[in-house]
Design an enzyme around this catalytic site. Sequence first.
Site, PDB file in Angstrom:
ATOM      1  N   ASP A 104       6.937  36.012 -36.604  1.00 13.36           N
ATOM      2  CA  ASP A 104       6.743  34.611 -36.205  1.00 13.36           C
ATOM      3  C   ASP A 104       6.715  33.730 -37.445  1.00 13.36           C
ATOM      4  O   ASP A 104       6.342  34.175 -38.522  1.00 13.36           O
ATOM      5  CB  ASP A 104       5.398  34.480 -35.472  1.00 13.36           C
ATOM      6  CG  ASP A 104       5.306  33.208 -34.657  1.00 13.36           C
ATOM      7  OD1 ASP A 104       5.515  33.272 -33.441  1.00 13.36           O
ATOM      8  OD2 ASP A 104       5.034  32.152 -35.234  1.00 13.36           O
ATOM      9  N   TYR A 139      16.067  22.554 -23.170  1.00 14.86           N
ATOM     10  CA  TYR A 139      15.308  23.803 -23.118  1.00 14.86           C
ATOM     11  C   TYR A 139      15.945  24.762 -22.098  1.00 14.86           C
ATOM     12  O   TYR A 139      16.228  25.919 -22.396  1.00 14.86           O
ATOM     13  CB  TYR A 139      13.851  23.506 -22.734  1.00 14.86           C
ATOM     14  CG  TYR A 139      13.053  24.728 -22.350  1.00 14.86           C
ATOM     15  CD1 TYR A 139      12.502  25.550 -23.322  1.00 14.86           C
ATOM     16  CD2 TYR A 139      12.866  25.079 -21.011  1.00 14.86           C
ATOM     17  CE1 TYR A 139      11.783  26.686 -22.969  1.00 14.86           C
ATOM     18  CE2 TYR A 139      12.151  26.202 -20.650  1.00 14.86           C
ATOM     19  CZ  TYR A 139      11.609  27.003 -21.639  1.00 14.86           C
ATOM     20  OH  TYR A 139      10.913  28.125 -21.282  1.00 14.86           O
ATOM     21  N   ASP A 194      12.455  16.474 -13.934  1.00 11.28           N
ATOM     22  CA  ASP A 194      11.741  17.291 -12.948  1.00 11.28           C
ATOM     23  C   ASP A 194      12.558  17.516 -11.680  1.00 11.28           C
ATOM     24  O   ASP A 194      13.311  16.645 -11.252  1.00 11.28           O
ATOM     25  CB  ASP A 194      10.431  16.611 -12.534  1.00 11.28           C
ATOM     26  CG  ASP A 194       9.252  17.075 -13.368  1.00 11.28           C
ATOM     27  OD1 ASP A 194       9.342  18.150 -13.989  1.00 11.28           O
ATOM     28  OD2 ASP A 194       8.245  16.344 -13.394  1.00 11.28           O
ATOM     29  N   PHE A 230      10.385  36.815 -27.215  1.00  9.76           N
ATOM     30  CA  PHE A 230       9.586  35.814 -26.498  1.00  9.76           C
ATOM     31  C   PHE A 230      10.127  34.411 -26.716  1.00  9.76           C
ATOM     32  O   PHE A 230      10.917  34.164 -27.610  1.00  9.76           O
ATOM     33  CB  PHE A 230       8.137  35.881 -26.967  1.00  9.76           C
ATOM     34  CG  PHE A 230       7.387  37.059 -26.429  1.00  9.76           C
ATOM     35  CD1 PHE A 230       7.372  37.322 -25.076  1.00  9.76           C
ATOM     36  CD2 PHE A 230       6.710  37.916 -27.269  1.00  9.76           C
ATOM     37  CE1 PHE A 230       6.679  38.414 -24.566  1.00  9.76           C
ATOM     38  CE2 PHE A 230       6.005  39.000 -26.775  1.00  9.76           C
ATOM     39  CZ  PHE A 230       5.998  39.252 -25.431  1.00  9.76           C
ATOM     40  N   SER A 257      13.721  31.876 -17.968  1.00 13.97           N
ATOM     41  CA  SER A 257      12.919  30.847 -17.320  1.00 13.97           C
ATOM     42  C   SER A 257      13.500  30.430 -15.975  1.00 13.97           C
ATOM     43  O   SER A 257      14.713  30.519 -15.733  1.00 13.97           O
ATOM     44  CB  SER A 257      12.897  29.649 -18.261  1.00 13.97           C
ATOM     45  OG  SER A 257      12.501  28.488 -17.597  1.00 13.97           O
ATOM     46  N   LYS A 263      18.078  28.510 -22.486  1.00  4.55           N
ATOM     47  CA  LYS A 263      17.770  29.751 -21.746  1.00  4.55           C
ATOM     48  C   LYS A 263      19.016  30.251 -20.998  1.00  4.55           C
ATOM     49  O   LYS A 263      19.312  31.438 -20.973  1.00  4.55           O
ATOM     50  CB  LYS A 263      16.624  29.513 -20.745  1.00  4.55           C
ATOM     51  CG  LYS A 263      15.308  29.160 -21.381  1.00  4.55           C
ATOM     52  CD  LYS A 263      14.676  30.354 -22.053  1.00  4.55           C
ATOM     53  CE  LYS A 263      13.352  30.023 -22.696  1.00  4.55           C
ATOM     54  NZ  LYS A 263      12.748  31.127 -23.418  1.00  4.55           N
TER      55      LYS A 263
HETATM   56  C1  WQD Z   1       4.484  21.243 -13.390  1.00  2.00           C
HETATM   57  C2  WQD Z   1       4.386  20.165 -12.324  1.00  2.00           C
HETATM   58  C3  WQD Z   1       5.221  18.043 -13.036  1.00  2.00           C
HETATM   59  C4  WQD Z   1       2.149  17.401 -16.102  1.00  2.00           C
HETATM   60  C5  WQD Z   1       7.565  24.698 -16.856  1.00  2.00           C
HETATM   61  C6  WQD Z   1       7.584  25.105 -18.294  1.00  2.00           C
HETATM   62  C7  WQD Z   1       8.841  25.728 -18.706  1.00  2.00           C
HETATM   63  C8  WQD Z   1       9.467  26.679 -17.674  1.00  2.00           C
HETATM   64  C9  WQD Z   1       9.449  26.098 -16.334  1.00  2.00           C
HETATM   65  C10 WQD Z   1       9.009  29.071 -18.157  1.00  2.00           C
HETATM   66  C11 WQD Z   1       5.613  19.266 -12.223  1.00  2.00           C
HETATM   67  C12 WQD Z   1       3.733  17.939 -12.762  1.00  2.00           C
HETATM   68  C13 WQD Z   1       2.907  17.930 -15.072  1.00  2.00           C
HETATM   69  C14 WQD Z   1       1.389  16.215 -15.856  1.00  2.00           C
HETATM   70  C15 WQD Z   1       2.205  16.184 -13.582  1.00  2.00           C
HETATM   71  N1  WQD Z   1       8.854  27.953 -17.507  1.00  2.00           N
HETATM   72  N2  WQD Z   1       2.942  17.340 -13.861  1.00  2.00           N
HETATM   73  N3  WQD Z   1       1.452  15.665 -14.605  1.00  2.00           N
HETATM   74  O1  WQD Z   1       8.118  21.186 -15.868  1.00  2.00           O
HETATM   75  O2  WQD Z   1       7.654  22.977 -14.155  1.00  2.00           O
HETATM   76  O3  WQD Z   1       8.156  23.465 -16.626  1.00  2.00           O
HETATM   77  O4  WQD Z   1       8.172  25.672 -16.041  1.00  2.00           O
HETATM   78  O5  WQD Z   1       9.401  29.392 -19.163  1.00  2.00           O
HETATM   79  O6  WQD Z   1       8.577  26.416 -19.866  1.00  2.00           O
HETATM   80  O7  WQD Z   1       7.259  24.026 -19.155  1.00  2.00           O
HETATM   81  O8  WQD Z   1       5.932  22.564 -15.884  1.00  2.00           O
HETATM   82  O9  WQD Z   1       3.535  22.137 -16.183  1.00  2.00           O
HETATM   83  O10 WQD Z   1       5.186  20.471 -17.084  1.00  2.00           O
HETATM   84  O11 WQD Z   1       4.881  20.646 -14.626  1.00  2.00           O
HETATM   85  O12 WQD Z   1       2.231  15.641 -12.491  1.00  2.00           O
HETATM   86  O13 WQD Z   1       0.712  15.684 -16.765  1.00  2.00           O
HETATM   87  O14 WQD Z   1       3.303  19.286 -12.653  1.00  2.00           O
HETATM   88  O15 WQD Z   1       5.884  16.860 -12.647  1.00  2.00           O
HETATM   89  O16 WQD Z   1       5.801  18.933 -10.881  1.00  2.00           O
HETATM   90  P1  WQD Z   1       7.516  22.479 -15.536  1.00  2.00           P
HETATM   91  P2  WQD Z   1       4.836  21.448 -16.020  1.00  2.00           P
END
Ligand code: WQD
Length: 347
Positions: free
Chosen positions: A32, A160, A308, A91, A135, A164
């Site tokens: 790392d 991102y 999103d 990772f 992912s 992937k």
């Molecule tokens: C989750 C939900 C937001 C923050 C993640 C990882 C990414 C990948 C896929 C694996 C969404 C909502 C969030 C906030 C909110 N996984 N939210 N207020 O975007 O699904 O992406 O999963 O490798 O690495 O980052 O995750 O936790 O940002 O959001 O309303 O302050 O929560 O809109 O619906 P996301 P997240």
Amino acid sequence: MKTLLLTWWTGYIWSHNAVLLLEQWYQVILFDNLSNSDKSTVENIKEIAASSLLGKERVERSLKFYEGDLRNTSDLEKVFSENTIDTVIHFAWAKAVGESCEKPFEYYENNVVGTLNLTKVMEKHNCKNIIFSSSATVYDPSQTPPFSEETKTGNTTNPYGTTKFLIENILRDLATHADFRVINLRYFNPVWAHESGLIGEDPNDIPNNLLPFIMKVAAGELTELSVFGNDYDTVDGTGVRDYIHVVDLAQWHLSALKHLESNTTHLLYENINLGTWAGTSVMEMITFTEEIIGASLPHKIVARRPWDIASAYCSPDKAEKLLWWKAEKSVKQAIDDSWNFIQQKKS
Ligand code: WQD
């Protein structure tokens, strides 16, 4: 004893996994650049592993740390020339979707160029087993969940996710044309707190992901949560995701490793979803948290984030059948463990 290389191992997030692998009598090498962590985490891992079954002396012999960067081939050369590595667990590097939109080149370089460097050095040293942290973001946003591994991929909404998607495709080519044996683990939404309360996610800056943000509000460090949109076509209009617990995630990695080792066929290329079948909305996450902390969680509705999608959850059928592991921890458990971790950290 088999030797594993854990790359882009970003400190605390994978500490539990490293301990689990050490307990299974693997020789573990961590690689790392410490951009997201510091060396004390290596000492923490040694401590946790030594206090479990292992004892200090064996841990000292079984765990090595190399400070290095995947963008520098010479750093990788050093690791591979000094060790005989059986399998690489590759990772994720930075996992912030929003950040990747601001710094796309950084993500391409770290993720795509880094993976090319890694696989080139692997090829040179005849190490061809790789487990990759992929992912849910590889799935085409036009598709309807639950996503299976056969669901259409591509049309990613952010750099991102694109990295992937590209890496999965590179690895598929290497499996077909260069004898690599590959398992892509497609994580849905990991929650990083361990049940011991010793390991968890508590970023110093403003968190990108939902649960760490909720925890900061619950702990009074941030005033309120912004809910990104309540007009999606979901159960209550807010975004739905499939949250997975780090303890289940670690078990799936171990099972993937065993699958790679026990499957002696020359050709091996698998995409495997890691999820729970269950989608949970942002409002449900808030309600569960309020039940656990025994207080209300201040929040307001704001605009959607541009990248999103409404809903992402999966069928983990393949993981259950091929890897013999079904998620044991519920989303409520994940929230409970996160809260426990935050409280222990503060005390
Ligand atoms: C989750 C939900 C937001 C923050 C993640 C990882 C990414 C990948 C896929 C694996 C969404 C909502 C969030 C906030 C909110 N996984 N939210 N207020 O975007 O699904 O992406 O999963 O490798 O690495 O980052 O995750 O936790 O940002 O959001 O309303 O302050 O929560 O809109 O619906 P996301 P997240």
